[in-house]
Design a protein around this motif. Structure first.
Motif, short mmCIF file in Angstrom:
data_model
loop_
_atom_site.label_atom_id
_atom_site.label_comp_id
_atom_site.label_asym_id
_atom_site.label_seq_id
_atom_site.Cartn_x
_atom_site.Cartn_y
_atom_site.Cartn_z
N TRP A 12 0.82 -1.21 0.00
CA TRP A 12 0.00 0.00 0.00
C TRP A 12 0.85 1.26 0.00
O TRP A 12 0.51 2.25 -0.66
N GLY A 51 -9.19 2.09 7.48
CA GLY A 51 -8.61 1.84 6.16
C GLY A 51 -9.14 2.81 5.13
O GLY A 51 -9.70 2.41 4.10
N CYS A 52 -8.97 4.09 5.39
CA CYS A 52 -9.60 5.13 4.56
C CYS A 52 -9.07 5.14 3.13
O CYS A 52 -9.79 5.49 2.20
N GLY A 53 -7.79 4.76 2.94
CA GLY A 53 -7.22 4.82 1.61
C GLY A 53 -7.30 6.21 1.03
O GLY A 53 -7.34 7.21 1.76
N ASP A 74 -5.56 4.80 8.47
CA ASP A 74 -5.03 3.84 7.52
C ASP A 74 -3.68 3.36 8.05
O ASP A 74 -2.99 4.08 8.77
N GLU A 113 -15.95 0.70 7.40
CA GLU A 113 -14.86 0.26 6.51
C GLU A 113 -15.45 -0.14 5.17
O GLU A 113 -16.50 -0.75 5.08
N THR A 116 -11.87 -2.74 3.29
CA THR A 116 -10.63 -2.84 4.06
C THR A 116 -10.40 -4.27 4.55
O THR A 116 -9.30 -4.82 4.40
N SER A 157 -19.60 -2.64 7.55
CA SER A 157 -18.57 -3.24 6.72
C SER A 157 -19.13 -3.40 5.31
O SER A 157 -20.10 -4.12 5.10
#
Length: 237
Positions: A12, A51-53, A74, A113, A116, A157
């Motif tokens: 990542w 896990g926002c990315g 993240d 999420e 993620t 989720s």
């Protein structure tokens, strides 16, 4: 060719070093926002995006839906640096979702999420049997989410993972939450799903039963023409 290790931080970091933005589950993005708005009616809720990315979800929760207390996290320091530059008015934290020791118990009223958890599952060659590594990482993540949720807190989720694979993993009594699921894009060729957990609510019998059995249904292979086809293939096979 060996698929990428989507559970690796280095993967990542490398990807976010050159990628300005990517929207997982992009075809149903507006429906995702609509469901979050419906499932989380309190705009003053303390929300953690896990896990926002480089998704625009973090910004849209605040600027679009009007949530007032959102923390975006993240595991990739590269991602957090880029997002902080893009949206300096939002709160960003580098967080390993399997070990969130820096977050006290019952800190958040909601955890959200989007694909993620899928990154953990995608590392296995088959969704029918989880490797010990994946099992440990997923269980650690869900245990941490349950710990940091407040009483009656919600965990949303949003996933590629089909219910017959994902529900048995989510519906374990030790997490202390109920599980509900729905298809986000019924009728389309490829489905995405929302799993909504509520802390403190009991599991219904069917979910408790599923979590204690090895599922034996036959999966349908999907043909996915996508740059991340290995990611989707491993989750949805």
């Amino acid at each position: 060719m060996k698929p990428p290790d989507y559970s690796s931080v280095s993967y990542w970091d490398d990807r976010y070093g050159s990628e300005d933005g990517h929207e997982w589950l992009g075809p149903c993005y507006q429906k995702i926002l609509d469901l979050i708005e419906k499932e989380l009616p309190d705009r003053n809720a303390r929300v953690l995006v896990l896990g926002c990315g480089t998704s625009r979800l973090s910004s849209d929760l605040v600027r679009g839906l009007g949530f007032l207390r959102v923390v975006n996290s993240d595991v990739s320091s590269v991602c957090i640096a880029r997002q902080r530059d893009r949206f300096p008015d939002l709160e960003w934290r580098e967080v390993d979702m399997t070990r969130m020791s820096g977050i006290p118990d019952a800190t958040f009223d909601a955890v959200v999420e989007k694909a993620t958890l899928d990154a953990l599952f995608a590392s296995d060659p088959s969704p029918w049997t989880l490797s010990p590594r994946t099992e440990a990482a997923v269980d650690a993540t869900l245990s941490e989410v349950a710990r940091i949720l407040s009483p009656h807190g919600r965990f949303l989720s949003i996933s590629f993972g089909q219910p017959h694979f994902r529900e048995p993993v989510l519906a374990r009594g030790r997490y202390g939450w109920s599980v509900c699921s729905q298809v986000l894009n019924q009728g389309d060729s490829f489905h995405y799903y929302l799993y909504a957990m509520t802390k403190g609510e009991p599991l219904v019998d069917c979910h408790r039963w599923k979590s204690e059995l090895v599922m034996s249904a036959v999966a349908t292979q999907q043909l996915i023409e996508d740059n991340d086809d290995g990611f989707l293939y491993n989750i949805c096979l």
